[in-house]
Scaffold this motif. Structure first.
Motif, PDB file in Angstrom:
ATOM      1  N   ASP A  72       6.180  18.682   2.202  1.00 21.23           N
ATOM      2  CA  ASP A  72       6.966  17.913   3.169  1.00 21.23           C
ATOM      3  C   ASP A  72       7.407  18.864   4.277  1.00 21.23           C
ATOM      4  OD1 ASP A  72       8.557  16.198   4.570  1.00 21.23           O
ATOM      5  OD2 ASP A  72       9.958  15.769   2.927  1.00 21.23           O
ATOM      6  N   PHE A  73       6.468  19.220   5.134  1.00 23.26           N
ATOM      7  CA  PHE A  73       6.714  20.257   6.126  1.00 23.26           C
ATOM      8  C   PHE A  73       7.873  19.926   7.060  1.00 23.26           C
ATOM      9  CE2 PHE A  73       1.940  21.542   5.890  1.00 23.26           C
ATOM     10  CZ  PHE A  73       2.172  22.130   4.661  1.00 23.26           C
ATOM     11  N   ASN A  74       8.073  18.660   7.344  1.00 27.88           N
ATOM     12  CA  ASN A  74       9.159  18.287   8.251  1.00 27.88           C
ATOM     13  C   ASN A  74      10.535  18.588   7.664  1.00 27.88           C
ATOM     14  OD1 ASN A  74       7.459  17.317  10.287  1.00 27.88           O
ATOM     15  ND2 ASN A  74       7.350  15.279   9.371  1.00 27.88           N
ATOM     16  N   ALA A  75      10.624  18.634   6.329  1.00 29.98           N
ATOM     17  CA  ALA A  75      11.914  18.848   5.675  1.00 29.98           C
ATOM     18  C   ALA A  75      12.171  20.309   5.333  1.00 29.98           C
ATOM     19  CB  ALA A  75      11.993  18.004   4.400  1.00 29.98           C
ATOM     20  N   ILE A  76      11.153  21.154   5.439  1.00 27.04           N
ATOM     21  CA  ILE A  76      11.297  22.568   5.080  1.00 27.04           C
ATOM     22  C   ILE A  76      11.795  23.353   6.293  1.00 27.04           C
ATOM     23  CG2 ILE A  76      10.066  24.650   4.357  1.00 27.04           C
ATOM     24  CD1 ILE A  76       8.100  22.840   2.871  1.00 27.04           C
ATOM     25  N   PRO A  77      12.865  24.128   6.146  1.00 28.92           N
ATOM     26  CA  PRO A  77      13.324  24.953   7.273  1.00 28.92           C
ATOM     27  C   PRO A  77      12.216  25.893   7.735  1.00 28.92           C
ATOM     28  CG  PRO A  77      14.967  24.910   5.522  1.00 28.92           C
ATOM     29  CD  PRO A  77      13.730  24.276   4.962  1.00 28.92           C
ATOM     30  N   GLN A  78      12.033  25.988   9.041  1.00 27.19           N
ATOM     31  CA  GLN A  78      10.958  26.826   9.564  1.00 27.19           C
ATOM     32  C   GLN A  78      11.329  27.399  10.914  1.00 27.19           C
ATOM     33  OE1 GLN A  78       7.501  23.951  10.687  1.00 27.19           O
ATOM     34  NE2 GLN A  78       8.847  22.848   9.268  1.00 27.19           N
ATOM     35  N   ASP A  79      10.627  28.446  11.281  1.00 26.60           N
ATOM     36  CA  ASP A  79      10.819  29.095  12.568  1.00 26.60           C
ATOM     37  C   ASP A  79      10.162  28.233  13.647  1.00 26.60           C
ATOM     38  OD1 ASP A  79      10.744  30.783  14.809  1.00 26.60           O
ATOM     39  OD2 ASP A  79      10.412  32.577  13.595  1.00 26.60           O
ATOM     40  N   PRO A  80      10.896  27.850  14.689  1.00 23.81           N
ATOM     41  CA  PRO A  80      10.282  27.058  15.762  1.00 23.81           C
ATOM     42  C   PRO A  80       9.073  27.742  16.387  1.00 23.81           C
ATOM     43  CG  PRO A  80      12.668  27.078  15.993  1.00 23.81           C
ATOM     44  CD  PRO A  80      12.340  28.071  14.922  1.00 23.81           C
ATOM     45  N   LEU A  81       9.011  29.071  16.281  1.00 23.33           N
ATOM     46  CA  LEU A  81       7.870  29.806  16.819  1.00 23.33           C
ATOM     47  C   LEU A  81       6.699  29.841  15.840  1.00 23.33           C
ATOM     48  CD1 LEU A  81       9.701  32.878  18.437  1.00 23.33           C
ATOM     49  CD2 LEU A  81       8.967  30.745  19.530  1.00 23.33           C
TER      50      LEU A  81
ATOM     51  N   GLY B  74      13.443  35.945  10.135  1.00 24.04           N
ATOM     52  CA  GLY B  74      13.259  37.042   9.198  1.00 24.04           C
ATOM     53  C   GLY B  74      11.953  37.040   8.429  1.00 24.04           C
ATOM     54  N   LEU B  75      11.521  35.880   7.935  1.00 24.99           N
ATOM     55  CA  LEU B  75      10.306  35.845   7.121  1.00 24.99           C
ATOM     56  C   LEU B  75       9.087  36.261   7.920  1.00 24.99           C
ATOM     57  CD1 LEU B  75      10.708  32.609   4.973  1.00 24.99           C
ATOM     58  CD2 LEU B  75      11.122  34.978   4.321  1.00 24.99           C
ATOM     59  N   GLU B  76       9.000  35.779   9.147  1.00 23.38           N
ATOM     60  CA  GLU B  76       7.872  36.134  10.001  1.00 23.38           C
ATOM     61  C   GLU B  76       7.901  37.626  10.334  1.00 23.38           C
ATOM     62  OE1 GLU B  76       8.030  31.901   9.862  1.00 23.38           O
ATOM     63  OE2 GLU B  76       9.628  33.357  10.212  1.00 23.38           O
ATOM     64  N   THR B  77       9.090  38.132  10.643  1.00 21.13           N
ATOM     65  CA  THR B  77       9.226  39.551  10.967  1.00 21.13           C
ATOM     66  C   THR B  77       8.913  40.416   9.757  1.00 21.13           C
ATOM     67  OG1 THR B  77      10.972  38.945  12.536  1.00 21.13           O
ATOM     68  CG2 THR B  77      10.769  41.273  11.966  1.00 21.13           C
ATOM     69  N   GLN B  78       9.395  40.008   8.594  1.00 25.60           N
ATOM     70  CA  GLN B  78       9.136  40.768   7.374  1.00 25.60           C
ATOM     71  C   GLN B  78       7.643  40.824   7.061  1.00 25.60           C
ATOM     72  OE1 GLN B  78      10.759  39.098   3.753  1.00 25.60           O
ATOM     73  NE2 GLN B  78      10.818  41.100   2.755  1.00 25.60           N
ATOM     74  N   ALA B  79       6.953  39.709   7.245  1.00 20.25           N
ATOM     75  CA  ALA B  79       5.519  39.680   6.957  1.00 20.25           C
ATOM     76  C   ALA B  79       4.743  40.590   7.896  1.00 20.25           C
ATOM     77  CB  ALA B  79       4.997  38.250   7.056  1.00 20.25           C
TER      78      ALA B  79
END
Length: 450
Positions: A59-68, A198-203
């Protein structure tokens, strides 16, 4: 008259059935349920029990995500493969270690994406055991070439519910890190200026730190080009096959790693039988007298704050090795080591509480060996690190739980928050065909790879 009688009888029957169903529903709720729901509502920001619900992983719409970095199916599928792909180990210090480790070496599903041992080992590790606990330092490796983590790797479960990464939150440009820009270069994270969470930067940072190499040569050699094309069709070909797009795919997959099949989640959805009475009593302690819910809140049972509880560090752990003494001083100060503010010293990010049973070690310094040890520690005032006393969380030592309350709380944490079906997040194979999450000779034996 006959038709009218039949109509009235039908309405009466429907009313009777409806009342019966309502009564059954009410009867299913015990006094424990009523009290627990009262406590949850009090701590739910006006949203009721749904405040604590985790969404489905698709449910991608409900999962918090980076707008970028908006989620899409191909990006998530690519990230799943890259997380486990040992062919990403393309920049080792020792050439014989090439292709023998992956991101999942420190985050295997067998230990619920926690490290299977006290201290994570990337390059320079050998063996796997049953759940990652058998991974040891390869004795043929110079110790200063081994990729040893300076803090215990936290689980990847529920990481979507954080805007910054690492125990001190130093990775990421948004949320709690707004206003810390002057510290980014000084603390070695210029990547924050890219603007990602953070997750994107960490990866992205993690590929360099942990000696991975995901570039166009890797992508072409291991059959990933088509997936990159599908996941990043909106990115120009000249920028599509890079470590940055790989990082975005890894982060996208990590956001879908949700412990949404635990008994607690079933209970929140209305299945009152999902928890035993003992678990419900433990949940009441959690949300009430124990004050756990003050910090462990929301769907992931963690806020985005940093707190000092005086936990010890790796230099207090018998089985851990510290290679960088100077850098480790900053690590020990937690959030303060990053921000430079003394009021942040010895504060660390609130972790999720799901699947703690598989963690084996607890705290950023892995100085606890059981859930019960942590609960008892927080129930008294004896600190492992006295330096934290100036910024100590008000909840530390202030809860005064009885033995029965401790027992019930530990039972709730161990059983109710456990998702036993995490293998759904593991690919059947990776594109290279390599063994995973490790591919060194001993791991291949342990994992049963051909």
């Amino acid at each position: 008259m006959g038709k009218n009688y039949l109509y009235l009888w039908s309405i009466s029957f429907i009313f009777l059935v409806s009342c019966t169903e309502t009564e059954d529903y009410e009867l299913a709720r015990t006094a424990l349920d009523i009290r627990l729901e009262e406590l949850l509502v009090q701590n739910a920001n006006g949203q009721g029990k749904r405040f604590f619900l985790l969404p489905d992983s698709d449910d991608f719409n409900a999962i918090p995500q980076d707008p970028l970095n908006p989620l899409n199916t191909f990006k998530v599928a690519l990230g799943q493969l890259l997380l486990h792909e040992t062919a990403t180990a393309g920049a080792p210090k020792m050439s014989q270690m090439e292709g023998t480790y992956s991101c999942a070496s420190c985050h295997p599903v067998a230990s619920s994406f926690y490290s299977g041992r006290r201290q994570g080992i990337g390059e320079g590790g050998a063996g796997f055991g049953f759940a990652g606990e058998g991974r040891q330092i390869d004795l043929n490796m110079p110790l200063d070439s081994v990729d040893l983590q300076p803090v215990r790797p936290p689980t990847l479960l529920n990481v979507a519910y954080q805007e910054t990464a690492l125990w001190n939150g130093m990775l990421g440009a948004t949320g709690p890190n707004l206003g810390t820009e002057s510290r980014w270069a000084a603390t070695g994270v210029p990547e924050n200026h890219l603007g990602f969470q953070g997750l994107e930067t960490q990866a992205l940072v993690g590929q360099l730190t942990h000696r991975l190499q995901i570039d166009e040569d890797f992508i072409n050699s291991n059959g990933y080009r088509w997936l990159f094309d599908q996941a990043f069709g909106d990115v120009a070909p000249g920028s599509r096959y890079t470590s940055q797009t790989a990082a975005l795919a890894l982060a996208a997959f990590n956001r879908t790693l949700l412990a949404n099949r635990s008994p607690w989640q079933d209970y929140l959805k209305g299945d009152y039988d999902a928890l035993s009475d003992r678990e419900k009593r433990g949940a009441i302690v959690f949300a009430g007298k124990g004050q756990c819910i003050t910090c462990h809140t929301g769907p992931a049972l963690k806020d985005q704050e940093f707190h000092a509880f005086g936990f010890g560090h790796f230099d207090d752990s018998n089985d851990a090795i510290v290679l960088d003494d100077a850098g480790f001083d900053m690590v020990k100060k937690g959030r303060g080591g990053f921000t430079g503010n003394s009021s942040d010293n010895y504060k660390f990010k609130t972790p999720t509480l799901y699947n703690l049973r598989d963690a084996a070690f607890y705290g950023h310094g892995a100085t606890f060996n059981s859930i019960e040890e942590v609960v008892r520690y927080k129930n008294n005032t004896s600190l492992q690190d006295q330096n934290a006393s100036l910024n100590l969380a008000s909840e530390m030592g202030a809860i005064d739980l009885t033995e029965e309350e401790i027992s019930d709380l530990v039972y709730f944490l161990d059983k109710s928050l456990y998702d036993a079906e995490l293998t759904r997040y593991v690919p059947g194979a990776v594109q290279s065909g390599n063994c995973f999450p490790n591919a060194d000779p001993q791991s291949r034996i342990d994992l049963g790879c051909n």
